[in-house]
Design a protein around this motif. Structure first.
Motif, PDB file in Angstrom:
ATOM      1  N   PHE A 143     -20.972  61.224  26.196  1.00 40.44           N
ATOM      2  CA  PHE A 143     -21.512  60.696  27.450  1.00 40.44           C
ATOM      3  C   PHE A 143     -20.360  60.103  28.255  1.00 40.44           C
ATOM      4  CE2 PHE A 143     -25.171  60.474  24.509  1.00 40.44           C
ATOM      5  CZ  PHE A 143     -26.017  61.317  25.210  1.00 40.44           C
ATOM      6  N   GLU A 144     -19.770  60.935  29.072  1.00 41.18           N
ATOM      7  CA  GLU A 144     -18.633  60.505  29.870  1.00 41.18           C
ATOM      8  C   GLU A 144     -19.090  59.518  30.939  1.00 41.18           C
ATOM      9  OE1 GLU A 144     -16.299  63.781  31.321  1.00 41.18           O
ATOM     10  OE2 GLU A 144     -16.832  65.008  29.583  1.00 41.18           O
ATOM     11  N   HIS A 145     -18.139  58.746  31.444  1.00 43.13           N
ATOM     12  CA  HIS A 145     -18.491  57.811  32.506  1.00 43.13           C
ATOM     13  C   HIS A 145     -17.290  57.575  33.406  1.00 43.13           C
ATOM     14  CE1 HIS A 145     -16.239  54.553  30.607  1.00 43.13           C
ATOM     15  NE2 HIS A 145     -16.839  54.818  29.464  1.00 43.13           N
ATOM     16  N   SER A 146     -17.570  57.131  34.608  1.00 43.71           N
ATOM     17  CA  SER A 146     -16.556  56.708  35.567  1.00 43.71           C
ATOM     18  C   SER A 146     -17.188  55.606  36.403  1.00 43.71           C
ATOM     19  CB  SER A 146     -16.103  57.883  36.439  1.00 43.71           C
ATOM     20  OG  SER A 146     -17.216  58.446  37.124  1.00 43.71           O
ATOM     21  N   ASN A 147     -16.382  54.918  37.188  1.00 50.43           N
ATOM     22  CA  ASN A 147     -16.925  53.814  37.977  1.00 50.43           C
ATOM     23  C   ASN A 147     -17.993  54.290  38.950  1.00 50.43           C
ATOM     24  OD1 ASN A 147     -13.708  52.462  37.813  1.00 50.43           O
ATOM     25  ND2 ASN A 147     -15.514  51.333  37.130  1.00 50.43           N
ATOM     26  N   LEU A 148     -19.110  53.619  38.932  1.00 51.54           N
ATOM     27  CA  LEU A 148     -20.275  53.886  39.782  1.00 51.54           C
ATOM     28  C   LEU A 148     -20.848  55.288  39.560  1.00 51.54           C
ATOM     29  CD1 LEU A 148     -22.309  53.066  42.080  1.00 51.54           C
ATOM     30  CD2 LEU A 148     -20.773  51.273  41.347  1.00 51.54           C
ATOM     31  N   LEU A 167     -26.716  53.188  35.841  1.00 49.10           N
ATOM     32  CA  LEU A 167     -25.521  53.146  36.671  1.00 49.10           C
ATOM     33  C   LEU A 167     -24.423  52.344  35.983  1.00 49.10           C
ATOM     34  CD1 LEU A 167     -24.735  53.907  39.696  1.00 49.10           C
ATOM     35  CD2 LEU A 167     -25.438  51.573  40.273  1.00 49.10           C
ATOM     36  N   ARG A 168     -23.192  52.849  36.043  1.00 52.47           N
ATOM     37  CA  ARG A 168     -22.057  52.032  35.606  1.00 52.47           C
ATOM     38  C   ARG A 168     -21.540  51.230  36.804  1.00 52.47           C
ATOM     39  NH1 ARG A 168     -15.790  53.361  34.238  1.00 52.47           N
ATOM     40  NH2 ARG A 168     -15.315  51.383  33.223  1.00 52.47           N
ATOM     41  N   HIS A 169     -21.015  50.058  36.546  1.00 49.95           N
ATOM     42  CA  HIS A 169     -20.519  49.205  37.628  1.00 49.95           C
ATOM     43  C   HIS A 169     -19.350  49.855  38.365  1.00 49.95           C
ATOM     44  CE1 HIS A 169     -16.778  48.042  35.581  1.00 49.95           C
ATOM     45  NE2 HIS A 169     -17.495  47.985  34.464  1.00 49.95           N
ATOM     46  N   GLY A 170     -19.068  49.348  39.561  1.00 48.93           N
ATOM     47  CA  GLY A 170     -17.954  49.836  40.358  1.00 48.93           C
ATOM     48  C   GLY A 170     -16.609  49.360  39.842  1.00 48.93           C
ATOM     49  N   GLN A 171     -15.576  49.844  40.502  1.00 50.08           N
ATOM     50  CA  GLN A 171     -14.203  49.605  40.044  1.00 50.08           C
ATOM     51  C   GLN A 171     -13.788  48.137  40.189  1.00 50.08           C
ATOM     52  OE1 GLN A 171     -10.274  50.682  42.181  1.00 50.08           O
ATOM     53  NE2 GLN A 171     -10.813  52.544  41.047  1.00 50.08           N
ATOM     54  N   THR A 172     -13.025  47.672  39.205  1.00 51.66           N
ATOM     55  CA  THR A 172     -12.383  46.355  39.244  1.00 51.66           C
ATOM     56  C   THR A 172     -10.868  46.556  39.170  1.00 51.66           C
ATOM     57  OG1 THR A 172     -12.246  45.974  36.856  1.00 51.66           O
ATOM     58  CG2 THR A 172     -14.356  45.435  37.937  1.00 51.66           C
ATOM     59  N   ASP A 173     -10.127  45.505  39.482  1.00 43.86           N
ATOM     60  CA  ASP A 173      -8.672  45.605  39.350  1.00 43.86           C
ATOM     61  C   ASP A 173      -8.264  45.878  37.906  1.00 43.86           C
ATOM     62  OD1 ASP A 173      -8.082  45.258  42.039  1.00 43.86           O
ATOM     63  OD2 ASP A 173      -7.869  43.082  41.877  1.00 43.86           O
ATOM     64  N   PHE A 174      -9.040  45.357  36.956  1.00 40.53           N
ATOM     65  CA  PHE A 174      -8.729  45.597  35.541  1.00 40.53           C
ATOM     66  C   PHE A 174      -8.864  47.083  35.196  1.00 40.53           C
ATOM     67  CE2 PHE A 174      -9.714  41.083  35.580  1.00 40.53           C
ATOM     68  CZ  PHE A 174      -8.734  40.552  34.754  1.00 40.53           C
ATOM     69  N   ASN A 175      -9.873  47.752  35.778  1.00 39.79           N
ATOM     70  CA  ASN A 175     -10.012  49.192  35.558  1.00 39.79           C
ATOM     71  C   ASN A 175      -8.755  49.931  36.007  1.00 39.79           C
ATOM     72  OD1 ASN A 175     -13.463  49.025  36.600  1.00 39.79           O
ATOM     73  ND2 ASN A 175     -12.705  49.159  34.505  1.00 39.79           N
ATOM     74  N   VAL A 176      -8.247  49.569  37.174  1.00 40.66           N
ATOM     75  CA  VAL A 176      -7.064  50.231  37.727  1.00 40.66           C
ATOM     76  C   VAL A 176      -5.846  49.979  36.846  1.00 40.66           C
ATOM     77  CG1 VAL A 176      -5.510  50.347  39.711  1.00 40.66           C
ATOM     78  CG2 VAL A 176      -7.978  50.051  40.073  1.00 40.66           C
ATOM     79  N   GLN A 177      -5.740  48.777  36.318  1.00 36.86           N
ATOM     80  CA  GLN A 177      -4.570  48.388  35.534  1.00 36.86           C
ATOM     81  C   GLN A 177      -4.659  48.806  34.069  1.00 36.86           C
ATOM     82  OE1 GLN A 177      -4.632  44.166  36.199  1.00 36.86           O
ATOM     83  NE2 GLN A 177      -4.326  44.374  38.405  1.00 36.86           N
TER      84      GLN A 177
END
Length: 207
Positions: free
Chosen positions: A175-180, A9-19
């Motif tokens: 191997f693509e990824h996105s939050n969670l 599992l990849r971790h969930g979204q952070t504000d840094f991800n959004v920015q």
């Protein structure tokens, strides 16, 4: 021996991800409200799974992503080998392909097979792979852990999947990824295979 199941599992979204700000191993950020909702959605979908062990990196965003599982009292280990790649002096800054020639060159080097390349002060994929290998051997050796949940980071996950599936590291962009997002793997004792690729169906489940 029965096949073992690994939920990666990849971790969930952070504000840094959004920015669009690079975190890496040196920025210990927390989940934002969206990330916490994603974590709750994953738990709603998989909270019934009989995980024998939960593994995370030592960074908060991975542990927060699986906190509801830990609250059940499931055994948990945090391993620095699962930390995100270090982006060196660029951590905490915004890096884009359009604006950053060094970043663009490093990604091109990796794709061309020069996986010893790194940003200034950072790690190369070869170095990340080297620090992951003791964890991989530990994971393989724990035969009694039939169902395992591992929460880690995007670039590190790409390196990990290459190692588990015997791909050269220059293939990691595949191997693509996105939050969670979830990769579900089966391990026979000798071979890992992917059963679910970039699965985000759980994010459609109400938390």
């Amino acid at each position: 021996m029965r096949p073992r199941t690994i939920y990666l599992l990849r971790h969930g979204q952070t504000d840094f991800n959004v920015q669009g700000i690079v975190q890496g191993s040196g920025v210990d950020s927390s989940l934002n409200a969206t990330g916490r909702r994603q974590a709750a959605q994953f738990f709603a979908a998989y909270g019934h799974m009989p995980f024998d062990k939960v593994y995370t990196s030592v960074l908060r965003r991975t542990q927060e992503s699986v906190q509801q599982f830990l609250d059940l009292g499931l055994p948990h280990e945090a391993h620095a080998g699962l930390n995100e790649i270090s982006w060196g002096v660029r951590e905490g800054t915004r890096i884009t392909m359009e604006e950053d020639a060094e970043y663009r060159q490093v990604l091109a080097d990796w794709a061309a097979g020069r996986t010893n390349a790194r940003l200034t002060g950072g790690e190369s994929p070869d170095e990340v792979a080297a620090r992951q290998r003791p964890f991989i051997e530990l994971l393989k050796s724990r035969h009694d852990e039939e169902t395992v949940l591992i929460c880690m980071h995007g670039r590190a996950m790409r390196v990990m999947l290459c190692q588990l599936l015997n791909y050269p590291l220059h293939c990691m962009e595949g191997f693509e990824h996105s939050n969670l997002c979830l990769y579900k793997l089966e391990f026979t004792g000798t071979v890992f295979t992917v059963k679910n690729f970039l699965d985000v169906a759980h994010l459609q489940v109400p938390a």
